[in-house]
Design an enzyme around this catalytic site. Structure first.
Site, PDB file in Angstrom:
ATOM      1  N   THR A  88       3.988   1.793   2.162  1.00 36.44           N
ATOM      2  CA  THR A  88       5.523   2.081   1.617  1.00 36.44           C
ATOM      3  C   THR A  88       6.181   3.496   2.387  1.00 36.44           C
ATOM      4  OG1 THR A  88       4.780   1.402  -0.165  1.00 36.44           O
ATOM      5  CG2 THR A  88       6.376   2.540  -0.757  1.00 36.44           C
ATOM      6  N   GLY A 148       0.723  -0.999  -0.191  1.00 41.25           N
ATOM      7  CA  GLY A 148       0.087   0.108  -0.234  1.00 41.25           C
ATOM      8  C   GLY A 148       0.645   1.483  -0.042  1.00 41.25           C
ATOM      9  N   CYS A 149       0.428   2.801   0.014  1.00 35.05           N
ATOM     10  CA  CYS A 149       1.325   3.985  -0.503  1.00 35.05           C
ATOM     11  C   CYS A 149       1.522   4.346   0.832  1.00 35.05           C
ATOM     12  CB  CYS A 149       0.383   4.671  -0.747  1.00 35.05           C
ATOM     13  SG  CYS A 149      -1.125   4.325  -0.317  1.00 35.05           S
ATOM     14  N   TYR A 150       0.650   4.873   2.163  1.00 32.27           N
ATOM     15  CA  TYR A 150       1.089   4.300   3.615  1.00 32.27           C
ATOM     16  C   TYR A 150       2.172   3.555   3.729  1.00 32.27           C
ATOM     17  CZ  TYR A 150      -3.053   7.890   4.280  1.00 32.27           C
ATOM     18  OH  TYR A 150      -3.867   9.224   4.291  1.00 32.27           O
TER      19      TYR A 150
END
Lengths: 342, 342, 342, 342
Positions: A152, A148-150
C-alpha cells in the site's frame, strides 16, 4: 445493518478490525472465530474493547458465517482460499486481509508462499483492494484481495510517477521501514521486546513476499516491466510504515503538482506541501497515507516519502474502506479517527 | 453549536483537545491562541490534524474569546488566573486544565506553585472537575478546575476505600508511574528521547505539586486528615499513568464488590474482574480509568491498580467530559474512542 | 586459568555471562551447552560476540563439564538441581543463576515452583550468593545460589534499615519495576515488542516467586518475621530494575549515614547523595546497585530507591562476582564496565 | 601516560569519550571544560561515571589545555577552529569530533555550515580520521578531523565497491537511519521522547551537512565525480546508525570476496557472511562497523548494509582509535567492549 463475520480474530489485524467496526454505525458484528479461544469473551483478550463488545470467540462451525453479508479473513496466508468458495456460493462477500488472492500469476504466488493454491479461478475474479486504483471494480466485486501493508505505502508512492511516465522504470528502489506489529502477534524470538527495542535491522533483503505483489502493481501502473528493488527493515515502532522511494527522473514535470492532481479527489491520500517530511505518528490509528515528494538539490533523483499505519491504511482500515465501497456507504464511515499525536 | 476557544494550543493537552473536539458534533472551534505561533495553521504544527482543522493560531487579542461559550486553558500554571475573571464576567464558562483553581487552601497553593494567587475568590467558587465526585456541582458551574493527571488516577483508586472507611488512613501510599508526555512539550533535557528512553527513575520524591492536590481530595473522601506518601516515576511511555496504591485494610469488606458498586453507574471508570492487571495501553487515547483491586495472599494489605491516559482522562478527555456536563450533552459525546491496542 | 562451562547459553543471562567472561583475563571458556543449537557457533546466534568468541554450542554429553573448575547454570528452574551433585562430586564448583537453591524451606520452594526438589540436602549446603551479606561463606562454598534480580535490588535496599531495626517490620512494601529482558528470551505473547512497548502494567500481584525469596532474606536481616508486600511491574525497558521501597520509620536514626556506613566498603553498592534519584540507565551494563534514601517532607515514611541492571548485578554480573570471590580474584575482575549512558 | 583534555564535556560525545577514556590504561584525564557547568563534578551530571571519575568541569581558562598531549573537541561546529592553532603551536595534538576540519573545499564548508572558516590553512593540514583509509597519515598528524557518524557508516559501506570500480558511480543512494542521540543533548522539541518515540521520519531530504562530507570521500575512493543521493531518517533508537546503500553493479566481481579482502586486516570492520543482516544492537557500545553485502535475486543491484554505534565508531570510539594511532598504542586499547545485546 450489515452483518459482519471475522475469521481469525486473535491477531493484530483482527483486534484493529474490531476497534474500527465496533464504532461503525451500519455494522452488526455477528461472529469472530478462533478455534483455540472459542468461548472466551473477546474483551478478555483485548481489554481495550471492554465496554464496547460483548461477543465471545466462536468456532468456525458455530459461527454461522454463511449468514453474514460480508466476512473478513484476518488469518494466516492459505486459510481464506480454503473457505472462500463456500461463502461466495452462499452469497457472502469476502475481504481477505492475507495474501491468498493478491497475486494474479499463480506460479509466482506458489513460489513465494510455498504452497499450492486451492482456487486459481477465484484469484482471477478477485479485485485488488486498492481503492485509489480500483474503486470502480471494488464496487461490484464479490471477493476483495486487501493489499499488503508495504505494498500500500509503496504503490501509492510510485503511482503518480509511473502513470505519468516521469521516471526511469529500470531502477526503482523502495527502502521501507515497518513497525513490529507488522510481524504479527504470534510469539517469535525476533519480535520480542528485548530483541526489537532499541534495535534496527534490514531483513529479507534477498527476497520478501511483498516484492512480487508490489512489482505486479508497478508494472500495471507503468504499462511495462520494471526493475524494482525492495528492502524492508524492522524498526522499533509499534505501528507505522515509512517507505522511502528512489527513482531517476526522466521527464520534465512538476512533481508536486503531479502528486497533488493525482490525489486531489482521494480522501485517504494526503499530499503534503513541498519540502515536507511526513511522520508515521501523524497517521497513527488513522486510515490515511501521507506523501511528500522531493528532488534533492534539484537533481535528477526523485525521493518520495510515504507513510501509513500498517494496521489501518495498511490492513484493517483499508479493509473497512473496501467494505464501505462494496456496500455503497460513504467511504469514510467509521474511518474518521484523527491520528494520535503524540 | 457550542462556541469553543482554547488558550495555549501548542502543548500536548492542546493538541489532544483538538483531536477530540474536531470530531465533537456540537462544537464549533472559534479560536486557538498562541502568541508565538500566531498566523500559523494549527495543522502545520500538528500534521495529524491535516484535513480536519483549517484554523490558524491567533493572538489572544484577536481571538475573540469573550464571544465563546466556553474557553479551555491549556496553559502553564498561573496564566488562567489572570484571564478568567474577564471571561466569566462576559458570560463565558472556563475550564482550566492547569492547576490554578485546584487547591482550595490558597497558602498551600502559593507554597507549592511559588507565586501569589491572582484571584482567591474564584478558587472558592471553582468546582473541582472530577465528575465521579462532583457531577452535580459541575453541572451548574461557571469555572471548572480540571484535575491533574496523577490526582485523577490516584483519587479514583482510593475513593471507594476511603468513602467506605475500609482502610487505615494514617499510611496511604501511591506509587505512580507516568509517561513522558506528562512532562509537557517544552524542550528540557531530562525529557529528551536519549535521556528518557530505556530508562526509569523516580523524581520529586521529596515533594511533588500533585501531592497536596491528591491529599486534599483524599481527606474529603475520608472526612479526616490522612497520612499520604506519593512517589512519582518517569517511565518510557508516551502516554499513560499507572498508579499502584497501598493501604492496610481495617474493615471486613468485600473489596471487589465495594469497587463495582461505587462505580456501577460511571461510564468512564471500569472496575476490572478480580485478579486483573490493567494495562496502560488498554486506555491509550480513551477517556477511561480502569481499576483492579487486590489483596495479595489474602493478607491485610490492599493493592489498587489504576490506569489512565494522562492526556485523556488525565487532562483533555476529562475536560471535554466536564464541558459535556456543563452543556447538558450526553457525557460521552466525542469521547467514544476505543483504546488503541496495540 | 579457570576453566569455565556454561549450561544453557541461549538465553539472556547466558549471552550476558559470555559478554563478561570473554573479557575475563583469568577465564578460559571450555563449553557452552545447548542441546537444540549444538554445533552452531555461539556468535551466529549472538552477533555482538563476533570476533570475541569462536566456541560453538555443544550437547551436555560432549561438553566435558566435569573437567571444568566452575559451571554456571543459566537454565530454566529445575535443571541445575538434576545435574549439580555429579558436578560437585567431580570437584566442580557450581553457580546456579536459576532458583533451585535459593529458598531454604523446601516446602515453600515446592509450593512456589510447582515441582518436587531433587536434592534438598544440597539446598542446605548452598550459599545464597549475595556478597554484601555472605561474602565469607561464598569464599569457601562449593555451590552458590545466585540471587534473583528483584531480590537483589529489594534486599540491598532494605538491608541497612532492617539490620539497624530502624523501621516497623510489619508493613514493608516493595513496588518494583523490571525491564522486559527479565522475562527471558523464550517467545511468549506478553513480551512481544508490540505488547510490551509503550505499555505499563503490574503482574502477579497475587503472588510472585520472588516474594518468598525476598521475605526469607528480610527476615534474616531483621531477625524476625516481617509483613512484606511485593508488587512487580513490567516496564518498557530492555534492562533495568527500579525498586521503590516503603516503610514506617520507628527509630530516630540518620538514614543517609546509616546507608553510607553500611555500604562504605562495598564496591558494587553506591549510596547516592541525599535527595538523589538513581536512574536505571546509570547502571546499564554495569555490576552495581545504586541506592538513594528519602524521608518525604521529613515525615515518618522512608522511601528507598534501588536500581540495578537485572542482567548484571541482578544475574550474570553477580554470578561473575561470586566466581571471583570463590577463586580469590579481585572482586571486580571483568566487572569494570561503566554504565552505558545514554 | 598521555595527558588528555576534553573541550565541551556535557554532550553525548563528551560523556562517551569519558566512558571510554576512564578505562584507558595509558590515559590521564587532566581537564574537561564546560563554561556553564564549571565546578560541578562530572559524575553529578553523568551518574554512570560515579566511582570512576573524580574530575569536575572547569572553565577553558583554568583547564591548562596547553599542557596536555592531546585535546579532544566535543563541541558544536565552529568552536574547534577558534582554538586549534594555539594548541598546535603549544605542541598539543588536536582531535576534533565536530565538522570544522572535515571538508577540504572551504567554499563548500562555508556554504553548508553557514559561517566563515577561521583557519583554512589548518583544514589543508588536517587528516580525515577514517583509519581504514588514512591510517598512515593519521600516525604523523597534528590535527585529526574525526569523521561524522553517517559519513563513517556510508563511506565504509561504499569503499570497496568504489575502489574496485564495481558500480555505476552516477547513481549512488544512501538511505540512512539514525538513533536520536545523533541529534545531540541540547533540548529541542523534535528530539523529545514524546515526539521521537514510536515515530519514524525522514529529515533534511533537501540537503544534509553530511552529504558533502560523504561525497568528498566517495569521489576520492572512485577517483572521479559521483552522483550521490543521501536521505537521513530519525528512528526511535538511542544509539545506532543503519545505512542501506544502493548501486548498480557494473563489473563482474564476487562482491562478498571483495569486501572480505578489503577489510581482512581491519579490526574494527566486520564483514558478515553472505546473506546476513547486521543489527544495530550488535554494535551497541562497541567500536565496530558491521557490513553485509547483497545482490537481491542475483540482479544487478547491490545492497550494502552498514551499521555502527553513532557515539562509538561514529564519534568517540573512532576518536580514541585515532588517538591510539597517533600515540603508537595498540589500536584497540580501551576499545574492547563487546556490543551490549540485548
Amino acid at each position: 445493518m450489515i452483518k459482519v463475520g471475522i475469521v481469525g480474530g486473535t491477531g493484530y489485524t483482527g483486534v484493529e478490525l474490531l476497534r474500527l467496526l465496533t464504532r461503525h454505525p451500519q455494522v452488526e458484528l455477528k461472529a469472530i472465530t478462533s478455534r483455540k479461544e472459542a468461548g472466551m469473551p473477546v474483551a478478555d483478550m483485548f481489554p481495550n474493547l471492554r465496554g464496547w463488545l460483548k461477543l465471545a470467540f466462536s468456532t468456525p462451525e458455530e459461527a454461522g458465517l454463511e449468514n453474514c453479508d460480508v466476512v473478513f479473513f484476518a488469518t494466516p496466508n492459505g486459510v481464506a482460499m480454503q473457505q472462500t468458495r463456500a461463502l461466495l456460493d452462499a452469497g457472502v462477500k469476502v475481504i481477505d486481509l492475507a495474501a491468498d488472492f493478491r497475486i494474479k500469476d499463480i506460479a509466482v504466488w506458489e513460489q513465494w508462499y510455498k504452497m499450492e493454491h486451492a482456487c486459481p479461478d477465484l484469484v482471477a475474479e478477485a479485485v485488488y483492494g486498492l481503492p485509489e486504483i480500483n474503486r470502480a471494480s471494488i464496487r461490484g466485486a464479490r471477493l476483495i484481495a486487501n493489499p499488503g501493508c508495504y505494498p500500500t505505502a509503496v504503490q501509492l508512492g510510485f503511482l503518480p510517477l509511473l502513470e505519468a511516465g516521469a521516471v526511469d522504470t529500470s531502477f526503482l528502489v523502495a527502502d521501507a521501514k515497518s513497525g513490529v506489529s507488522g510481524g504479527g502477534r504470534k510469539p517469535e524470538t525476533h519480535i520480542l521486546f528485548a530483541e526489537a527495542a532499541d534495535n534496527f535491522k534490514a531483513y529479507a533483503v534477498g527476497g520478501h513476499r511483498h516484492w512480487p505483489e508490489i512489482k505486479q502493481g508497478l508494472e500495471i501502473f507503468a504499462g511495462k516491466p520494471v526493475g524494482f528493488t525492495f528492502v524492508p527493515h524492522l524498526t522499533p515502532l509499534i505501528r507505522g510504515i515509512h517507505a522511502t522511494l528512489y527513482a531517476k527522473v526522466s521527464a520534465d514535470i512538476d512533481l508536486q503538482s503531479l502528486f497533488e492532481q493525482r490525489y486531489a479527489d482521494e480522501a485517504f491520500v494526503d499530499v503534503m506541501p513541498a519540502g515536507a517530511h511526513p511522520e508515521t505518528r501523524s497517521v497513527r490509528g488513522a486510515n490515511i497515507c501521507r506523501i511528500a515528494v522531493h528532488r534533492p538539490q534539484g537533481g535528477d533523483t526523485v525521493v518520495v516519502l510515504s507513510v501509513i499505519d500498517n494496521l489501518v491504511k495498511g490492513a484493517a482500515g483499508q479493509a473497512v474502506q473496501n467494505m464501505n465501497i462494496l456496500f455503497d456507504l460513504p467511504e469514510d464511515t467509521a474511518l474518521a479517527d484523527v491520528g494520535m499525536l503524540p
